[in-house]
Design a protein around this motif. Structure first.
Motif, PDB file in Angstrom:
ATOM      1  N   MET A  80       0.845  -1.186   0.000  1.00  0.00           N
ATOM      2  CA  MET A  80       0.000   0.000   0.000  1.00  0.00           C
ATOM      3  C   MET A  80       0.884   1.240   0.000  1.00  0.00           C
ATOM      4  SD  MET A  80      -1.371  -0.006   3.961  1.00  0.00           S
ATOM      5  CE  MET A  80      -2.189  -1.563   3.798  1.00  0.00           C
ATOM      6  N   TYR A  81       0.254   2.366  -0.215  1.00  0.00           N
ATOM      7  CA  TYR A  81       0.955   3.637  -0.379  1.00  0.00           C
ATOM      8  C   TYR A  81       1.983   3.879   0.719  1.00  0.00           C
ATOM      9  CZ  TYR A  81       1.799   8.563  -1.208  1.00  0.00           C
ATOM     10  OH  TYR A  81       2.411   9.760  -1.459  1.00  0.00           O
ATOM     11  N   ARG A  82       1.642   3.537   1.922  1.00  0.00           N
ATOM     12  CA  ARG A  82       2.502   3.810   3.078  1.00  0.00           C
ATOM     13  C   ARG A  82       3.937   3.316   2.874  1.00  0.00           C
ATOM     14  NH1 ARG A  82       0.970   2.129   9.092  1.00  0.00           N
ATOM     15  NH2 ARG A  82      -0.254   3.981   8.813  1.00  0.00           N
ATOM     16  N   GLY A  83       4.141   2.225   2.171  1.00  0.00           N
ATOM     17  CA  GLY A  83       5.484   1.674   2.009  1.00  0.00           C
ATOM     18  C   GLY A  83       6.190   2.056   0.724  1.00  0.00           C
ATOM     19  N   PHE A  84       5.543   2.850  -0.123  1.00  0.00           N
ATOM     20  CA  PHE A  84       6.109   3.110  -1.446  1.00  0.00           C
ATOM     21  C   PHE A  84       7.423   3.888  -1.432  1.00  0.00           C
ATOM     22  CE2 PHE A  84       3.200   1.957  -5.079  1.00  0.00           C
ATOM     23  CZ  PHE A  84       2.591   0.945  -4.379  1.00  0.00           C
ATOM     24  N   ASP A  85       7.764   4.519  -0.324  1.00  0.00           N
ATOM     25  CA  ASP A  85       9.068   5.184  -0.246  1.00  0.00           C
ATOM     26  C   ASP A  85      10.206   4.167  -0.369  1.00  0.00           C
ATOM     27  OD1 ASP A  85       7.902   7.638  -0.060  1.00  0.00           O
ATOM     28  OD2 ASP A  85       8.567   8.076   1.989  1.00  0.00           O
ATOM     29  N   HIS A  86       9.915   2.899  -0.106  1.00  0.00           N
ATOM     30  CA  HIS A  86      10.936   1.855  -0.292  1.00  0.00           C
ATOM     31  C   HIS A  86      11.396   1.771  -1.746  1.00  0.00           C
ATOM     32  CE1 HIS A  86       9.417   0.135   3.586  1.00  0.00           C
ATOM     33  NE2 HIS A  86      10.711  -0.101   3.720  1.00  0.00           N
ATOM     34  N   LEU A  87      10.569   2.206  -2.674  1.00  0.00           N
ATOM     35  CA  LEU A  87      10.891   2.098  -4.093  1.00  0.00           C
ATOM     36  C   LEU A  87      11.791   3.239  -4.574  1.00  0.00           C
ATOM     37  CD1 LEU A  87       7.340   1.133  -5.438  1.00  0.00           C
ATOM     38  CD2 LEU A  87       9.161  -0.387  -4.630  1.00  0.00           C
ATOM     39  N   GLU A  88      11.956   4.243  -3.751  1.00  0.00           N
ATOM     40  CA  GLU A  88      12.659   5.467  -4.149  1.00  0.00           C
ATOM     41  C   GLU A  88      14.068   5.224  -4.689  1.00  0.00           C
ATOM     42  OE1 GLU A  88      12.853   9.285  -5.047  1.00  0.00           O
ATOM     43  OE2 GLU A  88      11.118   8.614  -3.885  1.00  0.00           O
ATOM     44  N   GLY A  89      14.866   4.390  -4.067  1.00  0.00           N
ATOM     45  CA  GLY A  89      16.261   4.218  -4.475  1.00  0.00           C
ATOM     46  C   GLY A  89      16.501   3.121  -5.499  1.00  0.00           C
ATOM     47  N   LEU A  90      15.445   2.490  -5.977  1.00  0.00           N
ATOM     48  CA  LEU A  90      15.618   1.381  -6.921  1.00  0.00           C
ATOM     49  C   LEU A  90      15.921   1.924  -8.317  1.00  0.00           C
ATOM     50  CD1 LEU A  90      12.667  -0.913  -5.787  1.00  0.00           C
ATOM     51  CD2 LEU A  90      15.012  -0.824  -4.921  1.00  0.00           C
ATOM     52  N   GLU A  91      16.994   1.441  -8.924  1.00  0.00           N
ATOM     53  CA  GLU A  91      17.442   1.975 -10.209  1.00  0.00           C
ATOM     54  C   GLU A  91      17.278   1.023 -11.383  1.00  0.00           C
ATOM     55  OE1 GLU A  91      21.489   3.113  -9.561  1.00  0.00           O
ATOM     56  OE2 GLU A  91      20.935   4.785  -8.248  1.00  0.00           O
ATOM     57  N   HIS A  92      16.897  -0.237 -11.117  1.00  0.00           N
ATOM     58  CA  HIS A  92      16.898  -1.237 -12.184  1.00  0.00           C
ATOM     59  C   HIS A  92      15.540  -1.896 -12.422  1.00  0.00           C
ATOM     60  CE1 HIS A  92      21.252  -0.910 -12.293  1.00  0.00           C
ATOM     61  NE2 HIS A  92      21.212  -0.897 -10.973  1.00  0.00           N
ATOM     62  N   VAL A  93      14.473  -1.366 -11.830  1.00  0.00           N
ATOM     63  CA  VAL A  93      13.154  -1.987 -11.958  1.00  0.00           C
ATOM     64  C   VAL A  93      12.601  -1.734 -13.357  1.00  0.00           C
ATOM     65  CG1 VAL A  93      10.792  -2.090 -11.085  1.00  0.00           C
ATOM     66  CG2 VAL A  93      12.691  -1.761  -9.490  1.00  0.00           C
ATOM     67  N   GLU A  94      12.412  -2.825 -14.087  1.00  0.00           N
ATOM     68  CA  GLU A  94      11.881  -2.740 -15.447  1.00  0.00           C
ATOM     69  C   GLU A  94      10.417  -3.152 -15.527  1.00  0.00           C
ATOM     70  OE1 GLU A  94      14.458  -5.163 -17.847  1.00  0.00           O
ATOM     71  OE2 GLU A  94      16.218  -3.927 -17.415  1.00  0.00           O
ATOM     72  N   GLU A  95       9.963  -3.943 -14.557  1.00  0.00           N
ATOM     73  CA  GLU A  95       8.621  -4.529 -14.641  1.00  0.00           C
ATOM     74  C   GLU A  95       7.955  -4.532 -13.260  1.00  0.00           C
ATOM     75  OE1 GLU A  95       6.791  -9.009 -15.406  1.00  0.00           O
ATOM     76  OE2 GLU A  95       8.870  -8.596 -15.923  1.00  0.00           O
ATOM     77  N   ILE A  96       6.681  -4.110 -13.233  1.00  0.00           N
ATOM     78  CA  ILE A  96       5.877  -4.187 -12.015  1.00  0.00           C
ATOM     79  C   ILE A  96       4.511  -4.758 -12.389  1.00  0.00           C
ATOM     80  CG2 ILE A  96       4.726  -2.916 -10.153  1.00  0.00           C
ATOM     81  CD1 ILE A  96       6.963  -0.845 -10.252  1.00  0.00           C
ATOM     82  N   LYS A  97       4.080  -5.749 -11.607  1.00  0.00           N
ATOM     83  CA  LYS A  97       2.739  -6.325 -11.773  1.00  0.00           C
ATOM     84  C   LYS A  97       1.928  -6.021 -10.524  1.00  0.00           C
ATOM     85  CE  LYS A  97       4.274 -10.183 -14.633  1.00  0.00           C
ATOM     86  NZ  LYS A  97       4.261 -11.635 -14.818  1.00  0.00           N
ATOM     87  N   LEU A  98       0.827  -5.314 -10.715  1.00  0.00           N
ATOM     88  CA  LEU A  98      -0.112  -5.017  -9.641  1.00  0.00           C
ATOM     89  C   LEU A  98      -1.412  -5.741  -9.985  1.00  0.00           C
ATOM     90  CD1 LEU A  98       0.614  -1.170  -9.423  1.00  0.00           C
ATOM     91  CD2 LEU A  98       1.542  -2.983  -7.950  1.00  0.00           C
ATOM     92  N   ILE A  99      -1.556  -6.946  -9.479  1.00  0.00           N
ATOM     93  CA  ILE A  99      -2.692  -7.791  -9.833  1.00  0.00           C
ATOM     94  C   ILE A  99      -3.443  -8.178  -8.566  1.00  0.00           C
ATOM     95  CG2 ILE A  99      -3.383  -9.959 -10.931  1.00  0.00           C
ATOM     96  CD1 ILE A  99      -0.744  -9.785 -12.573  1.00  0.00           C
ATOM     97  N   ARG A 100      -4.724  -7.864  -8.561  1.00  0.00           N
ATOM     98  CA  ARG A 100      -5.602  -8.139  -7.411  1.00  0.00           C
ATOM     99  C   ARG A 100      -4.998  -7.602  -6.106  1.00  0.00           C
ATOM    100  NH1 ARG A 100      -5.697 -12.423 -10.633  1.00  0.00           N
ATOM    101  NH2 ARG A 100      -4.353 -13.749  -9.380  1.00  0.00           N
ATOM    102  N   CYS A 101      -4.580  -6.345  -6.153  1.00  0.00           N
ATOM    103  CA  CYS A 101      -4.021  -5.661  -4.982  1.00  0.00           C
ATOM    104  C   CYS A 101      -5.094  -4.720  -4.444  1.00  0.00           C
ATOM    105  CB  CYS A 101      -2.778  -4.861  -5.361  1.00  0.00           C
ATOM    106  SG  CYS A 101      -1.426  -5.849  -6.022  1.00  0.00           S
ATOM    107  N   ILE A 102      -5.733  -5.113  -3.363  1.00  0.00           N
ATOM    108  CA  ILE A 102      -6.887  -4.344  -2.884  1.00  0.00           C
ATOM    109  C   ILE A 102      -6.515  -2.982  -2.304  1.00  0.00           C
ATOM    110  CG2 ILE A 102      -8.311  -6.399  -2.526  1.00  0.00           C
ATOM    111  CD1 ILE A 102      -7.735  -6.169   0.475  1.00  0.00           C
TER     112      ILE A 102
END
Length: 171
Positions: free
Chosen positions: A69-91
């Motif tokens: 959920m939104y609360r943890g999305f700051d964890h994604l801030e320093g990631l430099e190599h993410v090419e693919e994200i799947k958000l499937i059935r994420c309530i």
């Protein structure tokens, strides 16, 4: 939900690096990650690889049926190599989550494939925010009841991102 998606521990990110800290958060929430140079998906928190700091770089995130959920999305801030994200059935995925992903400079440059499927709280507003992802080449959309003007939204995105191919599972 607070148990699975605690506040971001910035000291932990500094101590172990952004990829390790993000891996820990994602796996605790039930998601999977795949590291650059590896074919296997990592889904066992207790089996997270150890090694030199910074050796394992997240290349793909599969958040299918996870409680991210939104609360943890700051964890994604320093990631430099993410090419693919799947958000499937994420309530817990909603417009601010997509807006946050789109605002992360590193993801704007690296993310090339995104799937948003059966996330009932996503609307046209969240999808339109994706125009900031300048490297996005593939967007798969399916079962998004909150999206009211799908054709118009897709057309705006494709105008903003000429390389973008939007796939839709029309049911």
């Amino acid at each position: 939900n607070k148990v699975f998606s605690p506040r971001v521990d910035y000291e932990r990110i500094k101590a172990v690096g952004p990829d390790r800290a993000a891996s820990e958060w994602l796996l605790r929430c039930g998601a999977k990650v795949r590291y650059k140079g590896f074919d296997k998906w990592q889904q066992d928190y207790n089996g997270l690889p150890s090694g030199p700091l910074g050796k394992y770089k997240i290349q793909a995130i599969d958040a299918t049926e996870s409680c991210i959920m939104y609360r943890g999305f700051d964890h994604l801030e320093g990631l430099e190599h993410v090419e693919e994200i799947k958000l499937i059935r994420c309530i817990y995925i909603e417009d601010p989550c997509l807006e946050r992903i789109s605002a992360i400079t590193n993801l704007q440059a690296s993310l090339s494939s995104l799937e948003v499927v059966s996330c009932g709280n996503v609307t046209d507003r969240g999808l339109l925010a994706l125009h900031h992802l300048s490297n996005l080449q593939r967007l798969f959309l399916s079962d998004l009841p909150g999206v009211q003007e799908k054709e118009k939204t897709v057309k705006i995105l494709q105008t903003a991102l000429p390389k973008l191919v939007v796939e839709q599972d029309v049911q």
